[in-house]
Design an enzyme around this catalytic site. Sequence first.
Site, PDB file in Angstrom:
ATOM      1  N   GLY A  37       8.461  18.092 -16.560  1.00 27.08           N
ATOM      2  CA  GLY A  37       8.544  17.511 -17.920  1.00 27.08           C
ATOM      3  C   GLY A  37      10.242  16.876 -18.287  1.00 27.08           C
ATOM      4  N   HIS A 437      41.621  41.965 -23.389  1.00 23.14           N
ATOM      5  CA  HIS A 437      42.462  41.167 -23.355  1.00 23.14           C
ATOM      6  C   HIS A 437      43.563  40.748 -22.234  1.00 23.14           C
ATOM      7  CE1 HIS A 437      45.676  40.241 -25.470  1.00 23.14           C
ATOM      8  NE2 HIS A 437      46.457  41.077 -24.731  1.00 23.14           N
TER       9      HIS A 437
END
Lengths: 455, 455
Positions: A37, A437
């Site tokens: 496809g 962080h």
Amino acid sequence: MAHHDLVIVGTGSGNMIVDDRFAGLDVAHVEATRFGGTCLNVGCIPTKMLAYTAEVAETVRAASSLGVDARVERVRWRDIRDRVFARLDPIGDEGRAYRRAHGTVHEGAARFTGPRAMTVDLAGGGTAELTADRIVLAVGGRPVVPPPVADSGVPFDTSDTIMRIDELPEHLAIIGGGYIAAEFAHVFGGLGCRVTIVENAGTLLGGMDESVVERFTEAARERFTVHTGHAVEKVTGAAGDVRLHLDDGTEIRADRLLVAAGRTPNSDRIDAGAGGVDVDDAGRVVVDGFGRTSAEGVWALGDVCTSHPLKHVANHEAEVVGHNLAHPGDLRAVDHDLVPAAVFTTPQIGTVGRTEQQCREEGLSYRVGMTDYADVAYGWAMEDERGFCKVLVAPDGTLLGAHVLGPQASTLVQQLVQAMALGVTAARLAEVQYWIHPALTEVIENALRDAAEED
Amino acid sequence: MAHHDLVIVGTGSGNMIVDDRFAGLDVAHVEATRFGGTCLNVGCIPTKMLAYTAEVAETVRAASSLGVDARVERVRWRDIRDRVFARLDPIGDEGRAYRRAHGTVHEGAARFTGPRAMTVDLAGGGTAELTADRIVLAVGGRPVVPPPVADSGVPFDTSDTIMRIDELPEHLAIIGGGYIAAEFAHVFGGLGCRVTIVENAGTLLGGMDESVVERFTEAARERFTVHTGHAVEKVTGAAGDVRLHLDDGTEIRADRLLVAAGRTPNSDRIDAGAGGVDVDDAGRVVVDGFGRTSAEGVWALGDVCTSHPLKHVANHEAEVVGHNLAHPGDLRAVDHDLVPAAVFTTPQIGTVGRTEQQCREEGLSYRVGMTDYADVAYGWAMEDERGFCKVLVAPDGTLLGAHVLGPQASTLVQQLVQAMALGVTAARLAEVQYWIHPALTEVIENALRDAAEED
């Protein structure tokens, strides 16, 4: 005349259906082009492989802004192309071989000749007539070619062909301004071609959130020549010297033309009417919530019927239709809520839910939380000056939509897809977890906090 | 003798506490080095800015494997360094100016002289004596320097100094194999230095999940010279010609030495005992769940007291302590559950929760879901052959831990941090959302599905 218990027409997501649940049934697959496809052969996967390669080339060119002087010495296009398709083509081939070994494969274009009766124009010549107890239509879509191009006789490419060309053009002209046009502009621009985009509308990526549209269009104007607000009236020239004549008199000369002006479902190629299969005004096969068409025993999934022509949606629909075929007494419904999407460009885009303009048009109350990459430490590391995360938050705190533009956007947005699917509020989302962080995810955290602060 | 209502010692996360809630109080901040603490000046942020720059340089060097021949022509180290610190230094300076304008700043090293009484050895000379109703200890930590280095008299760097050097070394020797050593190896290796790592243990990143350790150590051995399982017995030489003598007789000559052999809390520099502040065997100030030390009115947060020396934890502790100072009748507890971490190297690492070996040691039942980047389409695009996502799933389906190694790992893992914080099962997580195809997040989806399939 062959009769099968089950016929699957189209082997993109259609090829995901038949497994052990259908053992013992006589199953046939029909494929008009290549097994696997759109996604595998001419869509998501090869474009992303090329887009990443182009991103790397762009990274090289931008490195000096970080203090690393670097240069692209050569782009080996044929090697790039062959690397992509040497990996992907065998996957389709293996799928084909597997289906041939475990059932029937009809290679050719199928169309209805009556209820659950089809004829296949075989690629090798001749036809195969077949009937089936149940048929699944998964024939996908194809690029739209606007009349000025189609009528011109001038050679052009679409997404079906452009990825397998032999030489990079020096100057590629692209008609269209949607995500396909944007991705190919990124690919070929990144690989060193000059790119000109022609788009009827006033901006690129119309329909996406207005902030995304604004910043993306701005970025594209820096990288490419972008003509917006004007249509192509006429195409002249020949291979290697294509000329686009716009309605404002502009003439664009390029050595290659890519048409990326949208896609249309392949419903017009299957003589749906003869099979009793209704098609809507947009050319989509009409399906109910379970994937059933108007014709008894005929199901559909993917780009031929969905309003979300995306591989992850087609895969979901294939999963649902597969379940429903296997469990006729326990039908599942297709879920089209919260369908995210990404555009793999520079900048990259990830999006889910409502756009801000949709919120406005629907008259919703909403708050906006927005943080630029430039306002978090990892954005400093990247020296990013354009990226952002935007969240749209309902009065009850839940997310109405989320839009990310910048590096890793397709990754970043998934966390917000997850949050929306789980119905978590923006404030809880910000507070419930430790945010590493200084990772790039702080751009999400801060957008969530920004939305909360408006209270 | 000055008396303050509140004294904050240390201006990393300590600087986040005082805001409008404390208006009207006499507040003093004390800082022994640069305003902004470890993260801003010598830790997370500058290292990530350098790590990203090194990643870009590595990307340039690896581009030819994708078909884009590229070359690093020059690494302008001083420009890189100055770009980083020209952005970061003013942030600390502005913080200092703000605190001076809005209260008292004592610049120098503070130590207790009695309960809630301290003396500051002022950087400008002299001392300041101060007492306070309440004191917050946020004095952080510092690099450990092992005796063979400390005693040698040979010049060396730590994370405090290596980022501000004037010239890149040709050959950098690094003592240590934890995340700091790993990040600096990545930085300086990426920027073109030859790097040799010496680590006592048998692998790098000991303590992380065993799959991470294995693949990371393997990757490091390809990029760097890695000596594991042997200790440095002696250091000789001089500036520009450092010699490390290992316990197996190996001698390593390098022109610069970086010591990255762990960090220790600065509790030994504040005469904690004089303040009645208890310190544990690991050198951490002892705090209760609310951030209170053993001394009445003395609080602590961050690297001086936490078992998780990470900026996002220190920030959380600062938030909690700030709340508790402002609302003595409504104390909040610190939450150390589900602390994620990242290592910004190539490959990058993101991690949260239990490691597989911890699951085993705790005698837990668990299933492993693991997917390689090489098994999803975006991994193909990246030609990644090493990355993976690993999830550890409890019998009830919830996640015990998650570990990602590879590009964008610090971003990818956050979605799993979120899932763990929300207590969602792996199976639900996989099913509840559309996963954008073909984004890199499919590596998470597939790991989750892999864990579910073991059922």
